[in-house]
Design a protein around this motif. Structure first.
Motif, PDB file in Angstrom:
ATOM      1  N   TYR A  93       0.844  -1.191   0.000  1.00 25.95           N
ATOM      2  CA  TYR A  93       0.000   0.000   0.000  1.00 25.95           C
ATOM      3  C   TYR A  93       0.885   1.249   0.000  1.00 25.95           C
ATOM      4  N   LYS A  94       1.281   1.686  -1.160  1.00 24.48           N
ATOM      5  CA  LYS A  94       2.189   2.832  -1.253  1.00 24.48           C
ATOM      6  C   LYS A  94       1.470   3.985  -1.936  1.00 24.48           C
ATOM      7  N   SER A  95       0.981   4.927  -1.146  1.00 24.29           N
ATOM      8  CA  SER A  95       0.238   6.055  -1.684  1.00 24.29           C
ATOM      9  C   SER A  95       1.181   7.116  -2.221  1.00 24.29           C
ATOM     10  N   LYS A  96       0.763   7.782  -3.287  1.00 26.22           N
ATOM     11  CA  LYS A  96       1.500   8.931  -3.818  1.00 26.22           C
ATOM     12  C   LYS A  96       0.972  10.197  -3.147  1.00 26.22           C
ATOM     13  N   VAL A  97       1.880  10.917  -2.507  1.00 30.53           N
ATOM     14  CA  VAL A  97       1.497  12.057  -1.685  1.00 30.53           C
ATOM     15  C   VAL A  97       2.209  13.318  -2.167  1.00 30.53           C
ATOM     16  N   VAL A  98       1.446  14.363  -2.431  1.00 34.21           N
ATOM     17  CA  VAL A  98       2.001  15.678  -2.732  1.00 34.21           C
ATOM     18  C   VAL A  98       1.894  16.528  -1.466  1.00 34.21           C
ATOM     19  N   ILE A  99       3.007  17.148  -1.077  1.00 37.33           N
ATOM     20  CA  ILE A  99       3.031  17.971   0.135  1.00 37.33           C
ATOM     21  C   ILE A  99       3.083  19.441  -0.250  1.00 37.33           C
ATOM     22  N   MET A 100       2.215  20.231   0.392  1.00 36.43           N
ATOM     23  CA  MET A 100       2.213  21.678   0.193  1.00 36.43           C
ATOM     24  C   MET A 100       2.661  22.338   1.498  1.00 36.43           C
ATOM     25  N   VAL A 101       3.535  23.341   1.379  1.00 37.59           N
ATOM     26  CA  VAL A 101       4.137  23.948   2.569  1.00 37.59           C
ATOM     27  C   VAL A 101       4.466  25.402   2.265  1.00 37.59           C
ATOM     28  N   SER A 102       4.573  26.217   3.304  1.00 37.19           N
ATOM     29  CA  SER A 102       5.005  27.611   3.133  1.00 37.19           C
ATOM     30  C   SER A 102       6.414  27.761   3.701  1.00 37.19           C
ATOM     31  N   LYS A 103       6.565  28.411   4.861  1.00 39.53           N
ATOM     32  CA  LYS A 103       7.909  28.614   5.431  1.00 39.53           C
ATOM     33  C   LYS A 103       8.172  27.739   6.654  1.00 39.53           C
ATOM     34  N   HIS A 104       7.141  27.427   7.424  1.00 49.06           N
ATOM     35  CA  HIS A 104       7.329  26.599   8.612  1.00 49.06           C
ATOM     36  C   HIS A 104       7.662  25.174   8.178  1.00 49.06           C
ATOM     37  N   ASP A 105       8.778  24.641   8.662  1.00 47.55           N
ATOM     38  CA  ASP A 105       9.270  23.371   8.123  1.00 47.55           C
ATOM     39  C   ASP A 105       9.093  22.173   9.044  1.00 47.55           C
ATOM     40  N   HIS A 106       8.526  22.353  10.239  1.00 47.38           N
ATOM     41  CA  HIS A 106       8.522  21.253  11.206  1.00 47.38           C
ATOM     42  C   HIS A 106       7.685  20.058  10.733  1.00 47.38           C
ATOM     43  N   CYS A 107       6.501  20.316  10.199  1.00 52.45           N
ATOM     44  CA  CYS A 107       5.671  19.200   9.727  1.00 52.45           C
ATOM     45  C   CYS A 107       6.287  18.536   8.504  1.00 52.45           C
ATOM     46  N   LEU A 108       6.831  19.337   7.602  1.00 53.79           N
ATOM     47  CA  LEU A 108       7.493  18.776   6.421  1.00 53.79           C
ATOM     48  C   LEU A 108       8.672  17.915   6.831  1.00 53.79           C
ATOM     49  N   ASN A 109       9.504  18.416   7.736  1.00 51.53           N
ATOM     50  CA  ASN A 109      10.656  17.643   8.203  1.00 51.53           C
ATOM     51  C   ASN A 109      10.232  16.313   8.809  1.00 51.53           C
ATOM     52  N   ASP A 110       9.181  16.343   9.604  1.00 54.14           N
ATOM     53  CA  ASP A 110       8.704  15.119  10.245  1.00 54.14           C
ATOM     54  C   ASP A 110       8.207  14.116   9.206  1.00 54.14           C
ATOM     55  N   LEU A 111       7.442  14.590   8.230  1.00 48.39           N
ATOM     56  CA  LEU A 111       6.933  13.703   7.189  1.00 48.39           C
ATOM     57  C   LEU A 111       8.065  13.120   6.350  1.00 48.39           C
ATOM     58  N   LEU A 112       9.055  13.942   6.036  1.00 46.73           N
ATOM     59  CA  LEU A 112      10.187  13.470   5.242  1.00 46.73           C
ATOM     60  C   LEU A 112      10.999  12.429   6.005  1.00 46.73           C
ATOM     61  N   ILE A 122       4.892   5.689   1.793  1.00 48.94           N
ATOM     62  CA  ILE A 122       4.391   6.627   0.788  1.00 48.94           C
ATOM     63  C   ILE A 122       5.482   6.949  -0.227  1.00 48.94           C
ATOM     64  N   GLU A 123       5.044   7.488  -1.352  1.00 49.40           N
ATOM     65  CA  GLU A 123       5.938   8.125  -2.312  1.00 49.40           C
ATOM     66  C   GLU A 123       5.611   9.618  -2.312  1.00 49.40           C
ATOM     67  N   ILE A 124       6.627  10.457  -2.485  1.00 51.16           N
ATOM     68  CA  ILE A 124       6.405  11.898  -2.527  1.00 51.16           C
ATOM     69  C   ILE A 124       6.934  12.408  -3.864  1.00 51.16           C
ATOM     70  N   PRO A 125       6.085  12.480  -4.868  1.00 58.45           N
ATOM     71  CA  PRO A 125       6.538  12.905  -6.193  1.00 58.45           C
ATOM     72  C   PRO A 125       6.735  14.409  -6.328  1.00 58.45           C
ATOM     73  N   ALA A 126       6.212  15.188  -5.355  1.00 61.20           N
ATOM     74  CA  ALA A 126       6.344  16.641  -5.481  1.00 61.20           C
ATOM     75  C   ALA A 126       6.108  17.333  -4.146  1.00 61.20           C
ATOM     76  N   ILE A 127       6.845  18.417  -3.941  1.00 63.47           N
ATOM     77  CA  ILE A 127       6.591  19.352  -2.846  1.00 63.47           C
ATOM     78  C   ILE A 127       6.301  20.705  -3.492  1.00 63.47           C
ATOM     79  N   ILE A 128       5.197  21.325  -3.090  1.00 64.62           N
ATOM     80  CA  ILE A 128       4.771  22.601  -3.666  1.00 64.62           C
ATOM     81  C   ILE A 128       4.783  23.663  -2.579  1.00 64.62           C
ATOM     82  N   SER A 129       5.327  24.839  -2.905  1.00 64.24           N
ATOM     83  CA  SER A 129       5.372  25.911  -1.917  1.00 64.24           C
ATOM     84  C   SER A 129       5.157  27.261  -2.578  1.00 64.24           C
TER      85      SER A 129
END
Length: 292
Positions: A93-112, A122-129
């Motif tokens: 079960y490998k979901s493709k996940v796109v992450i959207m973020v602004s300047k705060h990086d704590h949630c992004l860092n944790d997910l990565l 999961i797979e992360i094909p893109a990060i959008i900011s």
């Protein structure tokens, strides 16, 4: 000869229907007769709405190859008698996940980190900011980073580009990991049930600028976070996960903010895990969540 034992494929059925006698039996008896072994099962009846929900994780009791087409055809014959809406997922079960973020990086860092260690499958094909600040972090992980600035005037154009990236990636889920922009009504509807947002939940509630300073001035004793599906109403979408911790007079604004960041990371990752493991049912403005 290799000593490595092949990993048995597992499958997940999620289903819901009007509640009536025999709804559990529809699934479990069918799996038994097909020779499957149930690893995990959860069910719930909303007695107010007279609606039934079930999630079953199962595996074959033999090494016989799983015939998905045949399984679905036979199960549908049984499920249709109960007006059952259902889905089947099979490992891995490998979901493709796109992450959207602004300047705060704590949630992004944790997910990565959870992505890198395999804690989140999961797979992360893109990060959008809408800011360029976190591009190096994305590059370090080998993930394409799309910097798409936004203003009030360019919002429709920017969101069109965002949605195109999501579609091109074939994303199953979009995570707003402290993306500090309000999605338009049109965008929210496009991502209904497929986008998770996270925000702090200070009690009592404080909105606007510097919420932790407001909270400190009021001497709050609880700090929390809420993860929910995106909806047309800001921060009012169906709730998936909430966490709260106690604080006291010794917590200054920076301490409250640090505690809040930790709780946001934990709450968001729990919500993402429930989504990718097919543990969530949307039920009107609420969710039914079969957490592990």
């Amino acid at each position: 000869m290799s000593d490595i034992k092949a990993v048995t494929q597992t499958h997940i059925i999620t289903a819901d229907c009007p509640s009536r006698p025999g709804t559990v039996d529809v699934v479990t008896r069918f799996l038994f007769k097909q020779g499957f072994y149930i690893n995990e099962i959860h069910s719930f009846v909303d007695t107010d709405e007279n609606h039934f929900f079930i999630r079953v994780e199962f595996r074959a009791d033999t090494e016989t190859e799983f015939n998905r087409e045949s399984f679905c055809e036979q199960f549908e014959q049984r499920a249709s008698e109960f007006e059952m809406q259902w889905q089947l997922a099979s490992s891995p079960y490998k979901s493709k996940v796109v992450i959207m973020v602004s300047k705060h990086d704590h949630c992004l860092n944790d997910l990565l980190y959870r992505y890198r260690t395999g804690d989140l499958n999961i797979e992360i094909p893109a990060i959008i900011s809408n800011h360029p600040d976190l591009e190096e972090l994305a590059k370090w992980h080998g993930i394409p980073y799309y910097h798409l600035p936004i203003t009030k005037e360019t919002k429709p154009e920017q969101e069109a580009k965002v949605y195109q990236i999501i579609q091109d990636c074939g994303a199953d889920l979009v995570i707003l990991a402290r993306y500090m922009q309000v999605l338009s009504s049109e965008m929210s509807k496009k991502l209904s049930g497929k986008a998770i947002n996270i925000h702090h939940s200070l009690l009592p509630g404080f909105k606007g600028a510097r919420p932790y300073f407001q909270a400190y001035d009021r001497g709050i004793k609880l700090v929390g976070a809420t993860a929910h599906y995106v909806s047309d109403d800001l921060d009012e979408g169906p709730i998936i996960s909430q966490c709260v911790e106690t604080v006291d007079h010794s917590y200054y604004p920076q301490d409250l903010a640090a505690k809040g960041r930790d709780i946001e990371c934990l709450t968001l990752s729990r919500a993402v895990r429930c989504h990718i493991e097919h543990r969530i049912f949307l039920h009107g403005n609420k969710t039914v969540v079969f957490a592990k």
